[in-house]
Motif scaffolding. Structure first.
Motif, PDB file in Angstrom:
ATOM      1  N   UNK A 282     -84.215  88.143 -63.924  1.00 11.76           N
ATOM      2  CA  UNK A 282     -83.289  88.827 -63.025  1.00 11.76           C
ATOM      3  C   UNK A 282     -83.720  88.636 -61.571  1.00 11.76           C
ATOM      4  N   UNK A 283     -85.033  88.763 -61.327  1.00 12.04           N
ATOM      5  CA  UNK A 283     -85.553  88.582 -59.971  1.00 12.04           C
ATOM      6  C   UNK A 283     -85.202  87.186 -59.451  1.00 12.04           C
ATOM      7  N   UNK A 284     -85.356  86.187 -60.314  1.00  8.51           N
ATOM      8  CA  UNK A 284     -85.047  84.821 -59.899  1.00  8.51           C
ATOM      9  C   UNK A 284     -83.531  84.657 -59.739  1.00  8.51           C
ATOM     10  N   UNK A 285     -82.787  85.215 -60.682  1.00  7.76           N
ATOM     11  CA  UNK A 285     -81.342  84.992 -60.688  1.00  7.76           C
ATOM     12  C   UNK A 285     -80.640  85.592 -59.470  1.00  7.76           C
ATOM     13  N   UNK A 286     -81.081  86.768 -59.008  1.00  9.79           N
ATOM     14  CA  UNK A 286     -80.382  87.371 -57.865  1.00  9.79           C
ATOM     15  C   UNK A 286     -80.535  86.498 -56.616  1.00  9.79           C
ATOM     16  N   UNK A 287     -81.551  85.662 -56.595  1.00  8.10           N
ATOM     17  CA  UNK A 287     -81.713  84.754 -55.461  1.00  8.10           C
ATOM     18  C   UNK A 287     -81.007  83.417 -55.731  1.00  8.10           C
ATOM     19  N   UNK A 293     -74.022  79.019 -55.944  1.00  7.14           N
ATOM     20  CA  UNK A 293     -72.588  79.141 -55.662  1.00  7.14           C
ATOM     21  C   UNK A 293     -72.302  78.696 -54.228  1.00  7.14           C
ATOM     22  N   UNK A 294     -73.129  79.170 -53.319  1.00  5.59           N
ATOM     23  CA  UNK A 294     -72.983  78.792 -51.911  1.00  5.59           C
ATOM     24  C   UNK A 294     -73.055  77.278 -51.756  1.00  5.59           C
ATOM     25  N   UNK A 295     -74.014  76.716 -52.462  1.00  2.00           N
ATOM     26  CA  UNK A 295     -74.244  75.291 -52.386  1.00  2.00           C
ATOM     27  C   UNK A 295     -73.054  74.498 -52.921  1.00  2.00           C
ATOM     28  N   UNK A 296     -72.518  74.982 -54.013  1.00  5.03           N
ATOM     29  CA  UNK A 296     -71.347  74.374 -54.627  1.00  5.03           C
ATOM     30  C   UNK A 296     -70.177  74.371 -53.642  1.00  5.03           C
ATOM     31  N   UNK A 297     -70.006  75.480 -52.916  1.00  2.80           N
ATOM     32  CA  UNK A 297     -68.907  75.593 -51.953  1.00  2.80           C
ATOM     33  C   UNK A 297     -69.108  74.642 -50.782  1.00  2.80           C
ATOM     34  N   UNK A 298     -70.320  74.648 -50.250  1.00  2.00           N
ATOM     35  CA  UNK A 298     -70.609  73.788 -49.105  1.00  2.00           C
ATOM     36  C   UNK A 298     -70.297  72.348 -49.461  1.00  2.00           C
ATOM     37  N   UNK A 299     -70.689  71.979 -50.679  1.00  2.95           N
ATOM     38  CA  UNK A 299     -70.506  70.603 -51.085  1.00  2.95           C
ATOM     39  C   UNK A 299     -69.032  70.251 -51.223  1.00  2.95           C
TER      40      UNK A 299
END
Lengths: 302, 296
Positions: A282-287, A293-299
Motif C-alpha cells: 500500500x505504501x508503494x502503491x499510493x506513490x 497514471x500521470x505518466x500515461x497521460x503525459x505520454x
C-alpha cells in the motif's frame, strides 16, 4: 459491421497472442498472488496448522495496537528515518555531481564511471565493507571510519553508527546513498543534456547571470527528472531488505517492515506476515499508481 | 517514457556541442569544480580501497591498529579461503543469471514490439498494468509464491530462481524494449512490411529483431546484474547448498565475528562478474539505468 471488425481483429490478434503468455504469467504472479496475500492477511493463519477463519482487518489493527513493544510502528519509524535520509542524500549528491559534470570537464567519462560503479555491486557485497566501515567502537577501540576520525583528532565525529537507538537508521542510509547517488547523477545528467542549447543561449542573450540561468531556466526543466528520481529512490527505499540484512542482520534496532516480514515468516505466522506485506504494498502503491497514471497521460499528450 | 533511451545517447556522448563552455568558468570555479570532483572520487572509492587492502592482509594485521594501512605482508590466503567456500555458488549463479538474461530479454523484445509498433486498442492500459509489476515489494507475493513454485514442481534452488526472475523481469524488459522500439524503429518500416504482406511474426523476426541489438545489450546487462545481485528471492527460495552467491557470501560474512579478510575477498569475488560486465559494457549499462526510469 462484422467484416470491418474481423479485419481489425486480424490486425490485432497476432499481437495479443504474442503478448498473451506474459500477460497470463503477470496476471497470475503479480495480481493473482497479491490477491492471495490480501486474502491471507484477513485470516487467522498464525501457525503452520492453517487457518480457522476470516478475521477481517484484525491483523492490521493488531499490528498498530497489540504488537509487542510497538514493534511494527517501530519498524515504520525506522523506515521513515531511513527513507528521508537516503532520498535526500542521494538526490542532493546526484544533483551536485551532475551539476559539476554538466558543462563538460576533463575526464568526465572517468568521473561518471567511478561515481556509478557502486551500482553494479550487490548490497550483500557492499554490506560487508560498510559493516567494517561503520564499526561502532570508539576511542582506542575505534575501527573503520571512527578510526580515521580518531587518528585525525576529530574524536567528536566518532559515533556508534547504526547501533544508535535513535538515529541508527540515518547511518544505515549511508551505504544506500553511496550505492545510488551515481544513478541519480546519470538521471540528472540526461536531464541537463536534454535541455535545448537555444534555451540557454536565449537566457544568456537576455543577460541572465549564471545563478538566474539555473534558478529560472535550467532547474525548472529538471522537475520531471527529479520526480522520477524521487519515485525510483522512494520505492527502492520502502523495499530495502538486502542492505539491512547484510549490514546489521535481522535486529530490532534496524528493523524495517521488509525485514519484519521475513522474521515473521520464520515463526510461520503467515497471516501477520501477509498483513505487513500488504501495508508495504500500500505504501508503494499510493506513490506509484498516481505516478503511472500521470505518466500515461503525459505520454498520450506527446 | 519514450525518450529515455534516445536521450541516453546524449548522456554517453560528453557535451561536445558545449565544448567551448569548459573555458567559460572562471579559474576559481574550475578549481572548486575539480576539487569537489576529486574529493567525491576519493569518498566513493574508499570502500573499494578497504575491500582490496583488507582482503590482502594476513590474519595478524586485521586488528584496529593500522587498519587503513597497506598490508605489511601481502597474501592471497584469504582469497583462497573465500574462493573455496564460494566456488560452487559462484558457478551456480552463472547458471542462474545467463538463462534469466536470455529469456527475459526475448520476452521483453516481443512484448515491447507489440506495445509500441503492433498496438491494439487499450495497449497503454495493458502496458501500465505490466509496469506496475516492476514496483511491487516482492514480499506481497512471496508467501503464496513459495507454495506455488513448489506445487508446479519446480526443483528448489536455481531452477525456481530462474523462473521467478524471468517472471518479475518481464516489466522492466518490456519497458526497455518498448522505449527502444518507439524511439528507433520508424512506423513506416512496419507499414512497409505490412504492405508487403508480411504477418506480425515475420515482421518481428526479419525486420525488427535485426535492429534490436542495442536493446538486447541493455536488458541482458540489466537482468544479468539484478539476478546476480539478488538476495531477497534467494533467501526465500534457496539455501547455501543450492542457492546463488549472495547466499553463500552472506553465510561467509554474516557470522558474529566474521573473518574480515576472507569476507572482503569474498565480496570482491562475488562482485567481479557484474563489475566486469560494467567495465566492458559500461556505456550500455548507463543506458540500462536510464531505461529504468519510467518517464517521458
Amino acid at each position: 459491421m462484422s467484416t470491418k471488425n474481423t479485419a481489425r481483429m486480424r490486425r490485432w490478434a497476432p499481437g495479443l497472442i504474442l503478448l498473451a503468455p506474459s500477460l497470463i504469467v503477470l496476471g497470475v504472479f503479480v495480481y493473482g498472488l497479491i490477491g492471495w496475500t490480501a486474502k491471507l492477511s484477513l485470516t487467522d493463519e498464525h501457525d503452520a496448522l492453517g487457518s480457522k477463519g476470516f478475521v477481517g482487518l484484525q491483523n492490521f489493527i493488531d499490528l498498530f495496537t497489540e504488537d509487542i513493544n510497538g514493534r511494527f510502528v517501530h519498524s515504520l519509524k525506522n523506515l521513515l528515518v531511513f527513507t528521508a535520509v537516503f532520498m535526500l542524500g542521494a538526490l542532493l549528491l546526484g544533483l551536485l555531481w551532475a551539476f559539476l559534470l554538466e558543462r563538460g570537464v576533463r575526464g568526465e567519462g572517468f568521473f561518471r564511471a567511478v561515481y556509478l560503479f557502486p551500482m553494479a555491486v550487490s548490497f550483500v557485497a557492499s554490506g560487508v565493507v560498510w559493516r567494517w566501515l561503520m564499526n561502532s567502537g570508539t576511542g582506542d577501540q575505534a575501527g573503520g571510519l571512527n578510526r580515521i576520525f580518531h587518528d585525525l583528532h576529530l574524536g567528536f565525529l566518532e559515533n556508534p553508527w547504526w547501533t544508535d537507538p535513535d538515529w541508527g537508521m540515518a547511518a544505515m542510509a549511508l551505504p544506500a546513498i553511496w550505492q545510488l547517488s551515481g544513478y541519480v547523477m546519470a538521471l540528472f545528467l540526461s536531464g541537463f543534456r536534454g535541455i535545448p542549447a537555444e534555451l540557454r543561449e536565449a537566457a544568456a542573450m537576455d543577460g541572465a547571470t549564471g545563478y538566474q540561468l539555473y534558478r529560472h531556466v535550467i532547474f525548472p526543466q529538471l522537475t520531471p527528472t527529479a520526480l522520477s528520481a524521487l519515485i525510483i529512490l522512494g520505492h527502492m527505499s520502502m523495499k530495502m531488505f538486502d542492505l539491512i540484512m547484510s549490514v546489521s542482520g535481522a535486529q530490532w534496532i534496524t528493523e524495517v517492515p521488509a525485514v519484519y516480514v521475513w522474521q515473521t515468516l520464520l515463526t510461520s505466522d503467515y497471516a501477520k506476515a501477509a498483513a505487513i506485506s500488504m501495508i508495504l504494498l500500500l505504501l508503494v502503491a499510493v506513490v506509484i499508481i498516481p505516478y503511472l497514471i500521470y505518466n500515461n497521460r503525459v505520454e498520450r499528450r506527446s | 517514457m519514450t525518450a529515455t533511451i534516445a536521450r541516453d545517447q546524449a548522456v554517453t556522448t560528453p557535451a561536445r556541442k558545449s565544448g567551448g563552455r569548459i573555458n567559460r568558468r572562471s579559474p576559481l570555479a574550475r578549481v572548486i569544480t575539480y576539487g569537489l570532483l576529486l574529493l567525491f572520487l576519493i569518498i566513493v572509492l574508499m570502500p573499494a580501497y578497504v575491500l582490496v587492502v583488507t582482503s590482502l592482509k594476513s590474519g595478524r594485521e586485521i586488528g584496529v591498529n593500522g587498519q587503513w594501512n597497506l598490508p605489511q605482508e601481502w597474501t592471497f590466503a584469504s582469497w583462497e579461503k573465500a574462493w573455496t567456500s564460494l566456488r560452487p555458488s559462484f558457478i551456480r549463479t552463472f547458471e542462474l543469471a545467463i538463462p534469466v538474461a536470455a529469456i527475459s530479454s526475448l520476452l521483453g523484445a516481443a512484448n515491447g514490439f507489440v506495445l509500441s509498433r503492433w498496438r491494439f486498442p487499450g495497449a497503454d492500459v495493458v502496458f501500465t498494468l505490466i509496469l506496475f509489476g516492476m514496483f511491487i515489494p516482492y514480499q506481497a507475493v512471496m508467501i503464496p509464491l513459495r507454495s506455488i513454485v513448489h506445487e508446479i514442481g519446480l526443483p528448489p534452488g536455481i531452477p525456481t530462481l530462474v523462473f521467478v526472475h524471468c517472471v518479475y523481469g518481464i516489466p522492466i524488459c518490456t519497458l526497455i524494449f518498448r522505449n527502444y522500439y518507439a524511439t528507433t524503429v520508424p512506423v513506416e518500416l512496419i507499414e512497409a512490411s505490412r504492405v508487403d504482406g508480411a504477418g506480425m511474426l515475420r515482421t518481428f523476426g526479419s525486420v525488427i529483431l535485426p535492429l534490436s541489438a542495442p536493446g538486447f545489450v541493455v536488458t541482458v546487462i540489466w537482468q544479468f546484474t539484478s539476478s546476480w545481485n539478488d538476495y531477497l528471492f534467494a533467501i526465500f527460495m534457496s539455501n547455501t547448498r543450492n542457492g546463488p552467491i549472495t547466499i553463500a557470501l552472506n553465510a561467509l560474512a554474516g557470522a558474529q565475528s566474521p573473518d574480515y579478510a576472507a569476507s572482503m575477498a569474498g565480496a570482491l569475488i562475488a562482485s567481479l562478474p557484474t563489475l566486469l560486465v560494467y567495465i566492458v559494457l559500461g556505456r550500455w549499462f548507463i543506458g540500462g539505468l536510464m531505461a529504468g526510469s519510467v518517464k517521458s
